[in-house]
Design a protein around this motif. Structure first.
Motif, short mmCIF file in Angstrom:
data_model
loop_
_atom_site.label_atom_id
_atom_site.label_comp_id
_atom_site.label_asym_id
_atom_site.label_seq_id
_atom_site.Cartn_x
_atom_site.Cartn_y
_atom_site.Cartn_z
N THR A 113 0.84 -1.20 0.00
CA THR A 113 0.00 0.00 0.00
C THR A 113 0.87 1.24 0.00
O THR A 113 0.65 2.18 -0.75
CB THR A 113 -0.90 0.01 1.25
OG1 THR A 113 -1.62 -1.21 1.29
CG2 THR A 113 -1.86 1.15 1.19
N GLY A 114 1.86 1.26 0.86
CA GLY A 114 2.76 2.42 0.93
C GLY A 114 2.39 3.34 2.08
O GLY A 114 1.23 3.46 2.45
N ASP A 115 3.43 3.97 2.64
CA ASP A 115 3.19 4.94 3.72
C ASP A 115 2.41 6.12 3.17
O ASP A 115 2.53 6.47 2.00
CB ASP A 115 4.54 5.43 4.27
CG ASP A 115 5.32 4.31 4.93
OD1 ASP A 115 4.71 3.51 5.64
OD2 ASP A 115 6.54 4.25 4.72
N ASP A 116 1.66 6.76 4.02
CA ASP A 116 0.89 7.91 3.59
C ASP A 116 1.82 9.10 3.32
O ASP A 116 2.89 9.20 3.93
CB ASP A 116 -0.12 8.29 4.66
CG ASP A 116 -1.05 9.38 4.18
OD1 ASP A 116 -1.92 9.08 3.35
OD2 ASP A 116 -0.88 10.54 4.60
N ARG A 127 -2.43 12.28 -2.42
CA ARG A 127 -2.34 10.84 -2.26
C ARG A 127 -3.21 10.19 -3.32
O ARG A 127 -4.33 10.66 -3.58
CB ARG A 127 -2.76 10.42 -0.86
CG ARG A 127 -3.91 11.15 -0.23
CD ARG A 127 -4.31 10.55 1.08
NE ARG A 127 -3.50 10.97 2.22
CZ ARG A 127 -3.53 12.18 2.77
NH1 ARG A 127 -4.34 13.09 2.29
NH2 ARG A 127 -2.77 12.46 3.81
N PHE A 129 -3.66 6.25 -4.08
CA PHE A 129 -4.36 5.08 -3.54
C PHE A 129 -5.55 4.69 -4.40
O PHE A 129 -6.67 4.54 -3.91
CB PHE A 129 -4.78 5.33 -2.09
CG PHE A 129 -3.63 5.53 -1.15
CD1 PHE A 129 -2.75 4.49 -0.88
CD2 PHE A 129 -3.39 6.76 -0.56
CE1 PHE A 129 -1.67 4.67 -0.02
CE2 PHE A 129 -2.32 6.95 0.30
CZ PHE A 129 -1.45 5.91 0.57
N ASP A 132 -5.71 -0.75 -3.80
CA ASP A 132 -5.04 -1.08 -2.55
C ASP A 132 -4.14 -2.29 -2.79
O ASP A 132 -4.13 -2.86 -3.89
CB ASP A 132 -6.03 -1.26 -1.39
CG ASP A 132 -6.93 -2.46 -1.55
OD1 ASP A 132 -6.52 -3.44 -2.19
OD2 ASP A 132 -8.06 -2.43 -1.03
N PRO A 242 5.79 4.82 10.82
CA PRO A 242 4.49 4.14 10.91
C PRO A 242 4.65 2.62 10.92
O PRO A 242 5.39 2.07 10.11
CB PRO A 242 3.77 4.58 9.64
CG PRO A 242 4.50 5.79 9.17
CD PRO A 242 5.90 5.67 9.65
#
Lengths: 359, 174
Positions: A113-116, A127, A129, A132, A242
């Motif tokens: 997904t990847g860090d925000d 972003r 997204f 997913d 995170p």
């Protein structure tokens, strides 16, 4: 382990299928346009691992793209894992990138997904997204197995990928994590790399559930580990990165150590964790991560008794003519990397030498 | 410091309702039964008004209860009656790896993770508890702003891209 037919025949896949304990390591993509910066890091890692992950904007910080790093790694004959995150690209870009990567000879893809964006150095960014991670996995598998794009349009030559996903056994909801892993396996994951493990009992609990679900028979699980550089770095990772869970006893163990020996203590903890993790049934390998400490990664792998790993010699060759490229002896490897990076900065001459290598 | 993303809107009464998803399951089934019959009739009388009414009432009611983002392809009953579009990453298949140890969101530290809540609530559901395990297809962004009831009745919400459908069929055969 019965995990179906060979998917891509990548080195990582062969190591895992042979039942050997696999080691992968993470390459820190440089903030640079110089290929030498990639090769400098890769040179240290390639000798101690089976495949190198090229991160895709790790922590939402901008670095050289995973694509770029993988292109350079593959050109030099290294085994690369392309990381594809959903944060920065929509489904059109992702499918295009997957085709491009396959054409360049990348055989391992890690879908995440990847860090925000808010975690990184440019939190003002949009972003994306669009997909997913689970949808991304299924899209990649669809391109490989059905040979089509999401629209249904046929691919003349489908890509061959060994598909990976990530899991974090240390983040809530803890009781759902194994079931989420099961969902990822259903969507097409063939290997898993986990988040940093500093809490072995929690991992054991997770793995017990994974074994109950029979997932260790269907997917190769590589546990993420890494050396802590200092007490301060440990606290920073716990509080600011995170998804990283570091229990208090590890933090205290670092705090009690005098400052000058903290890096050493960090490596010792990491080696201990690797040895404990190896004993868990269903763990197929480790994934070693350490931000900007390639030497420490190499040392940890060596001290954990995971060497030798039969590094592949860098060579001049385009990826498709596997084994026919001009072979070089290991002693020349370093010199060759320097040449290679010089060539990479001049596309025309690089092409010429590739042609020569082919002849 | 850069301004943080806003927390999902939480309306009075709505949290209690979402924490008792057995009621919501029933409300969902009743509403479905009603709308499936009423909408075609309304559409025959005045299609534009029927659509307007559906969109507005959905915006108001689901907006109050779930902070509905009007994605037009509602999967609330599959996600523990918690709207996954409230996740800052719009994840529809489960939590990301960044959930904080206290169960809060990586992006919005004050907000409980949508998926932690979804999981807990789905555990107390009776009818749709296991739907949370279903792999949800990519979001059809063209349905943004449409009424999910209308797209459901007309079958647009289950139309997945052609390639996805092929892969899903193979999955079933396996």
């Amino acid at each position: 382990m019965n995990a179906g037919p060979m998917r891509a025949g990548s080195r990582l896949e062969r190591v895992l299928r042979s039942g050997r304990f696999a080691v992968t390591a993470e390459l820190d993509a440089p903030d640079s346009a110089d290929p030498n910066d990639v090769y400098q890091n890769a040179l240290v890692l390639a000798e101690v691992c089976d495949a190198i992950n090229a991160t895709d904007g790790a922590g939402a910080n901008c670095h050289m793209s995973s694509m770029g790093c993988c292109a350079l790694l593959v050109r030099a004959g290294y085994e690369a894992i392309l990381q594809v995150g959903c944060r920065d690209r929509n489904r059109i870009a992702i499918q295009g990138d997957l085709l491009g990567a396959a054409a360049m000879g990348v055989k391992n893809v890690l879908c995440l997904t990847g860090d925000d964006v808010s975690a990184g150095d440019q939190p003002e960014a949009k972003r994306v997204f669009d997909l997913d991670s689970i949808q991304l996995l299924q899209v990649a598998r669809m391109m490989r197995d059905q040979g089509v794009l999401l629209s249904g349009r046929k691919l003349r030559t489908p890509p061959k990928f060994f598909l990976g996903a990530v899991e974090n056994p240390f983040a809530p909801p803890l009781d759902w994590r194994p079931l989420r892993l099961e969902k990822k396996v259903r969507a097409g994951a063939e290997f898993i790399q986990t988040q940093y493990c500093f809490d072995v009992p929690r991992l054991q609990q997770f793995m017990r559930r994974v074994r109950d679900l029979g997932l260790h028979e269907k997917v190769y699980i590589l546990v993420g580990v890494g050396p802590l550089r200092s007490h301060k770095a440990a606290e920073f990772m716990r509080d600011r990165v995170p998804g990283v869970w570091i229990p208090d006893d590890v933090i205290q163990r670092m705090a009690k150590t005098p400052k000058a020996q903290q890096a050493e203590e960090g490596k010792r903890i990491c080696v201990e964790i690797i040895q404990q993790v190896r004993e868990i049934e269903g763990v197929a390998g480790v994934h070693v991560m350490a931000y900007r400490q390639e030497e420490a990664v190499a040392e940890v792998i060596q001290r954990a008794g995971l060497l030798p790993r039969q590094p592949r010699v860098p060579r001049f060759a385009i990826p498709s003519d596997e084994g026919q490229g001009l072979q070089r002896s290991p002693q020349d490897a370093r010199q060759e990397v320097a040449q290679l990076s010089a060539l990479a900065s001049e596309p025309a001459s690089a092409n010429a030498s590739v042609q020569n290598g082919r002849l | 410091m850069v301004a943080r993303m806003k927390e999902a809107r939480r309306m009075p009464g709505a949290e209690w309702l979402k924490n008792h998803p057995r009621w919501l399951e029933r409300i969902y089934l009743w509403t479905k039964r009603f709308v499936v019959r009423a909408y075609p009739l309304m559409k025959r009388i005045n299609p534009r008004f029927a659509n307007w009414l559906m969109v507005r009432s959905e915006e108001a009611l689901k907006g109050w209860a779930f902070n509905c983002q009007m994605c037009g392809q509602c999967i609330l009953h599959s996600t523990g009656m918690t709207c996954p579009m409230n996740c800052p990453k719009n994840l529809r298949n489960g939590p990301c790896g960044g959930v904080r140890p206290n169960g809060h969101c990586e992006v919005i530290p004050d907000m409980p993770c949508v998926w932690v809540q979804a999981w807990e609530r789905s555990r107390s559901m009776l009818i749709f508890a296991d739907e949370i395990k279903v792999i949800q297809p990519p979001v059809n962004r063209t349905l943004q702003g449409a009424s999910a009831w209308v797209t459901m009745i007309e079958g647009h919400d289950v139309q997945t891209p052609h390639g996805w459908a092929m892969a899903a069929r193979q999955e079933v055969e396996r």
